[in-house]
Design a protein around this motif. Structure first.
Motif: not given
Length: 229
Positions: A114, A134, A142
């Motif tokens: 992440a 993302l 994140a």
């Protein structure tokens, strides 16, 4: 001169302490540490295997107007997790999309991927990386849904049926996902559908494995979702 020199050493020491705190993290990929999540909480069930469990992540999803009982609606996604040995392992994410496949919210993702690891290891949980957008997510966003790799045992992730902006989602059909990478390119993907409405519902997800190693790993067991209005 001695007082000036002493003050300079003290300033340097303080600067090093602050830099150390700012750079703290998981450490090497796959290492376990206490998760740091904002506004969410993963609720591991009593561990069925040695190792205990850590805190992780809970959160909400999608858009819509508030309905009676919205404050109490909960979707719980649970599954057994078995930590794998070795490098490039134990990466996984849990998230929800609406019935049309539009991303709603991430409930949990391992911190390594992440927070930038997806650039180094594009083969790790790629479905979540793509669906969540993302690459366009801010570091703060994140970090808010990520946590350290958890210990072996039954895990439960609770969603309050709110979107990323804190708004209650409308009633309807929702998809829930758990994707994991056991080692390198060996992946597991669970996908299920559940109704969010006025009645309690339960659903088991279907699973796909990319390799025989992933099938035999046992890293992520049967994924089940339970909605409570």
């Amino acid at each position: 001169m001695k007082m000036i020199k002493g003050a300079g050493l003290l300033s340097t020491a303080l600067l090093l302490v602050l830099l150390g705190a700012a750079c703290g993290g998981d450490g090497p990929e796959g290492a376990s540490s206490q998760p740091a999540l904002s506004g969410a909480a993963v609720s591991p069930l009593p561990a069925a295997s040695p190792g205990g469990s850590s805190d992780a992540a809970e959160q909400g999803q999608a858009a819509g107007s508030a309905q009676p009982g919205d404050a109490h609606r909960t979707l719980e996604i649970s599954f057994p997790f078995v930590r794998q040995d070795g490098l490039a392992s134990n990466q996984f994410a849990v998230w929800v999309e609406d019935g049309k496949g539009r991303f709603v919210k991430t409930l949990y993702a391992t911190r390594f991927i992440a927070t930038g690891g997806y650039k180094l290891r594009p083969e790790a949980i790629p479905t979540w990386v793509e669906h969540s957008g993302l690459a366009q997510t801010s570091p703060e966003e994140a970090d808010a849904v990520s946590g350290a790799t958890l210990s072996s045992g039954p895990l439960k992730f609770a969603w309050d049926c709110k979107d990323q902006d804190g708004r209650p989602v409308p009633e309807g059909s929702y998809r829930f996902y758990v994707e994991g990478t056991t080692h390198w390119e060996n992946r597991i993907l669970y996908e299920g559908t559940i109704a969010v409405g006025k009645e309690r519902t339960k659903s088991d997800a279907a699973v796909k494995y990319t390799t025989e190693e992933a099938t035999q790993s046992g890293m992520i067991g049967q994924v089940t979702a339970v909605y409570t209005p």
